[in-house]
Scaffold this active site. Structure first.
Site, short mmCIF file in Angstrom:
data_model
loop_
_atom_site.label_atom_id
_atom_site.label_comp_id
_atom_site.label_asym_id
_atom_site.label_seq_id
_atom_site.Cartn_x
_atom_site.Cartn_y
_atom_site.Cartn_z
N GLU A 155 0.91 -1.27 -0.29
CA GLU A 155 -0.03 0.38 0.00
C GLU A 155 0.85 1.18 0.29
O GLU A 155 1.13 2.17 0.63
CB GLU A 155 -0.79 -0.36 1.03
CG GLU A 155 -1.91 -0.90 1.17
CD GLU A 155 -2.93 -1.27 2.18
OE1 GLU A 155 -2.52 -0.52 3.23
OE2 GLU A 155 -4.20 -1.41 1.67
N CYS A 162 11.85 15.07 3.73
CA CYS A 162 13.18 15.39 4.33
C CYS A 162 14.61 15.64 3.26
O CYS A 162 14.11 16.60 2.38
CB CYS A 162 14.12 14.09 4.81
SG CYS A 162 14.62 13.01 2.82
N GLU A 319 -6.98 -7.96 -0.56
CA GLU A 319 -7.32 -8.00 0.65
C GLU A 319 -8.46 -7.58 0.40
O GLU A 319 -8.82 -6.66 -0.04
CB GLU A 319 -6.22 -6.57 1.43
CG GLU A 319 -4.59 -7.28 1.37
CD GLU A 319 -4.04 -5.97 2.29
OE1 GLU A 319 -4.55 -5.25 3.24
OE2 GLU A 319 -2.81 -6.08 2.40
N TRP A 327 -10.02 -1.33 11.93
CA TRP A 327 -9.45 0.56 12.34
C TRP A 327 -10.68 1.39 11.43
O TRP A 327 -10.77 2.79 11.62
CB TRP A 327 -8.35 0.79 11.25
CG TRP A 327 -8.51 0.20 9.87
CD1 TRP A 327 -7.92 -1.67 9.55
CD2 TRP A 327 -9.43 0.39 8.39
NE1 TRP A 327 -8.14 -1.82 8.47
CE2 TRP A 327 -8.83 -0.86 7.92
CE3 TRP A 327 -9.77 1.32 8.27
CZ2 TRP A 327 -9.52 -0.74 6.54
CZ3 TRP A 327 -10.29 1.44 7.33
CH2 TRP A 327 -10.01 0.66 6.55
C1 GAL Z 1 -4.80 -3.28 5.03
C2 GAL Z 1 -3.17 -3.49 5.50
C3 GAL Z 1 -3.13 -5.04 5.67
C4 GAL Z 1 -3.67 -5.00 6.92
C5 GAL Z 1 -5.26 -4.71 6.68
C6 GAL Z 1 -5.97 -3.93 7.87
O1 GAL Z 1 -4.34 -1.58 4.37
O2 GAL Z 1 -2.55 -3.30 3.68
O3 GAL Z 1 -1.62 -4.81 6.11
O4 GAL Z 1 -2.85 -3.84 7.78
O5 GAL Z 1 -4.92 -2.84 6.32
O6 GAL Z 1 -7.16 -3.84 7.40
#
Ligand code: GAL
Length: 685
Positions: A155, A162, A319, A327
């Site tokens: 991602e 810097c 994913e 989150w």
């Molecule tokens: C994505 C990330 C993953 C994992 C996932 C959780 O943004 O690529 O590594 O953290 O979120 O939802």
């Protein structure tokens, strides 16, 4: 890449992110993983994201044994490995010894070691270390039969301010502006508030400490960040291309949550050209309390079609969650059948995979409550595991019919990163009501509700591939884009555009002398003023004898040659044109001057769908909330997914001939779909 499909055989990929390095002290867990993978129909794992500390625990000391075992174990069950390069996170020893790898934020604060996705894209040390470890991975696994795809870093996003990046930015500007500060001052409108630059070293990246009011510079900085990120990526893949030229390369793209709009940090239209296959990570907040499920489904479809259109090829879902994330503001699990439905939607829109984050819930740290196929109970009996297994079985059955097939569309909807950046930055209009991506989502939805496939394209696509081009709110338009639109309409295309279009050029400088003459000719009008409303204001337009509410924006239009399709009902421009159409050479150009409600979008586009005789893949009568999408083989056979994105039972009427994809039974006529049910059918030709 030379392969026809990402997979050697026509097999849909099912599986996802696997972190065995977190379980090295639990050998029994690693044994169970393989058994559980077999049970759930998992055939692919993505490994190595964030594993640098396990691969190189000390500088120059490597440990690949644990990874060898993953490859061998996967191979033993006929499975494959998507191997990630580890640059998304770095070991503590590296950050301590070579602090240049750490980012500096826009406030010029050096970041401390920790977290991930926070390295400098310019650091020569990080670039060379990345190449080194990638080379080792490539050499070690080049001949392993389980190696399927390279997954570069993770991602990509963010920016670094810097000194190395500042120097790189200045170098980038020198190339773009032919070493001329005069050209930069012209492009950035230098004399404004004394912002004339007289020496290269006065140029610094935008910072909130210095108010980012030089819009031309802000835009160039964003372009630079994209280019520098791509450059870092290109540096990563050098050893992979050299050692494993036949292994396809991807990196996982994103969307911006929670609105589910395209990711704003990088111009993916440029990045897409550098990967062999597009992949992305989808985390929609299903069952939220602020939108209908079908509205979110349409947004997911929008992004899927955008990634599909970038390469006009099947893509990979890299994913997603089988259950919930950790989150979102509120992390609600998918309701029963939603995982199955959302997985089918992904396939319907062109994915050749359905991969999850994550295979197994971690035991500690920040992702221990993130959804996974295998929960802390380690059981194959819970609701999520069973639903994943059902998806796995279905994917196995559908593989041969789906892998490599295409989605075709006669409608192109243009999304442009540069225009979005410039408009967001613009001080004017309503500061919080511009909503460029959200407006495009709404236009897309009008087609989605009618099952008309739409390609969400960028300026990199060929406009002539479409019969209808929808280009709302394209605030930034270069002369080249205007010329391309002109050619498109002149040659017989139908173009729709809207308010806040064609106001600035690629330097974010306004056009002088009124709206560009070419645009005036194409649309047969001249927009005179853009009226911006307070949230409490509204107006109405009358279109085809119906009245529709207008919020936020209304353009006052002077009509030259166009026909008037809708007029305003109030304000000082009451009775004047709000929507127009113009015959231009062999084509037609429509201009929607106001932000009218969804009902208008529906009625306006339904009329166009009818006029242009645009067709869905399979004709099915249904209520709003059911979506009919699918894919076609070159020989015209199609697989179609009839999906119920509502909480109610739906009766749909399949008008054209179709048969159940699993049983072969004919299904033409009325069928009932339960909430979140999907019916997969083959169209009979
Ligand atoms: C994505 C990330 C993953 C994992 C996932 C959780 O943004 O690529 O590594 O953290 O979120 O939802």
């Amino acid at each position: 890449m030379t392969k026809e499909y990402v997979t050697d055989e026509r097999r849909l990929l099912h599986g996802g992110d696997y972190n065995p390095e977190q379980w090295k002290d639990y050998p029994e867990v690693l044994e169970q993983d393989i058994e559980l993978m077999k049970k759930s129909g998992v055939n692919t794992v993505s490994v190595g994201m964030f594993s640098w500390a396990s691969l190189e625990p000390k500088e120059g000391v490597y440990d690949f044994e644990w990874l060898d075992q993953v490859f061998d174990r996967m191979n033993s069950i006929g499975g494959k490995v998507i191997l990630a390069t580890p640059s998304g996170a770095r070991p503590a020893w590296m950050a301590k010894k070579y602090p240049e790898v750490l980012r500096v934020d826009s406030l010029r604060r050096k970041q401390l070691y920790g977290a991930r996705h926070n390295h400098c894209f310019t650091s020569p040390y990080y670039r060379s270390k990345t190449q080194e470890i990638n080379h080792k991975l490539a050499e070690r696994y080049q001949n392993h039969p389980a190696l399927l795809v390279w997954h570069i870093s993770n991602e990509f996003g963010g920016e670094c301010h810097c000194d190395l990046c500042q120097e790189a930015f200045r170098g980038w500007l020198k190339t773009r502006y032919n070493n001329s500060l005069e050209k930069i001052n012209q492009a950035w409108w230098g004399p404004f508030w004394s912002h004339t630059i007289t020496d290269w070293n006065q140029i610094e990246s935008p910072s909130p400490i210095g108010e980012n009011l030089v819009h031309g510079m802000n835009l160039d900085w964003k372009r630079f960040v994209t280019d520098q990120t791509i450059d870092f990526y290109k540096n990563e893949i050098v050893p992979l291309r050299e050692v494993t030229p036949d292994i396809p390369i991807t990196t996982n793209f994103m969307s911006d949550n929670p609105e589910f709009i395209p990711f704003r940090g990088l111009d993916y239209s440029k990045f897409a050209k550098e990967v062999d296959v597009i992949s992305w990570d989808a985390y929609p907040a299903w069952h939220n309390d602020y939108e209908e499920t079908y509205e979110l489904a349409s947004k997911v479809a929008f992004i899927n079609d955008s990634f599909k259109s970038m390469k006009q090829k099947p893509w990979l879902l890299m994913e997603s969650t089988p259950s919930l994330v950790n989150w979102h503001q509120y992390n609600k699990p998918k309701r029963p059948n939603m995982h199955y439905l959302s997985s089918m939607q992904i396939l319907a829109h062109g994915s050749d995979s359905n991969l999850y984050f994550q295979w197994r819930k971690s035991r500690g740290a920040s992702e221990k409550f993130h959804g996974a196929v295998v929960d802390h109970d380690g059981s194959a009996e819970n609701r999520v595991f069973k639903e994943v297994s059902q998806v796995g079985a279905t994917m196995d059955e559908l593989s041969a019919k789906i892998v490599g097939t295409q989605r075709k569309s006669e409608v192109g909807l243009l999304y442009d990163w540069e225009s979005d950046w410039a408009l967001e930055d613009a001080q004017g209009f309503g500061l919080t009501t511009k909503h460029y991506p959200q407006t495009l989502q709404k236009h897309y939805q009008a087609f989605w509700e009618k099952d008309i496939p739409v390609d969400v394209i960028t300026k990199e696509n060929t406009f002539e591939d479409y019969r209808l081009l929808v280009v709302p709110m394209l605030y930034l338009m270069s002369e080249e884009t205007i010329q391309r639109l002109n050619n498109f309409v002149a040659n017989g295309g139908t173009l729709v555009s809207s308010y806040i279009t064609g106001l600035v050029n690629e330097r974010d400088l306004t056009y002088l002398g009124g709206w560009k003459k070419e645009l005036q000719e194409i649309f047969g009008i001249e927009p005179l003023e853009t009226d911006t409303y307070y949230p409490g204001d509204s107006n109405q337009i009358v279109y085809a004898d119906q009245t529709y509410t207008v919020k936020d924006y209304a353009t006052v239009i002077e009509v030259k040659n166009a026909d008037i399709l809708a007029r305003y009902t109030s304000d000082f421009y009451a009775g004047t044109a709000a929507v127009t159409s113009n015959e231009y050479k062999k084509g037609t150009a429509y201009y929607i001057g106001a932000r009218a409600n969804e009902a208008f979008n529906r009625d306006f586009y339904n009329q166009l769908i009818e006029d242009l005789d645009l067709k869905p893949l399979l004709k099915v009568e249904h209520n709003i909330g059911v979506s009919v999408q699918g894919r076609e083989e070159a020989d015209q056979t199609s697989i179609v997914f009839i999906m119920n994105f509502t909480e109610e039972k739906q009766i749909v009427n399949i008008i054209e001939k179709a048969q159940d994809s699993f049983t072969g039974e004919e299904v033409t006529g009325e069928i009932t779909l339960q909430p979140y049910e999907v019916k997969v059918v083959d169209k009979i030709i």
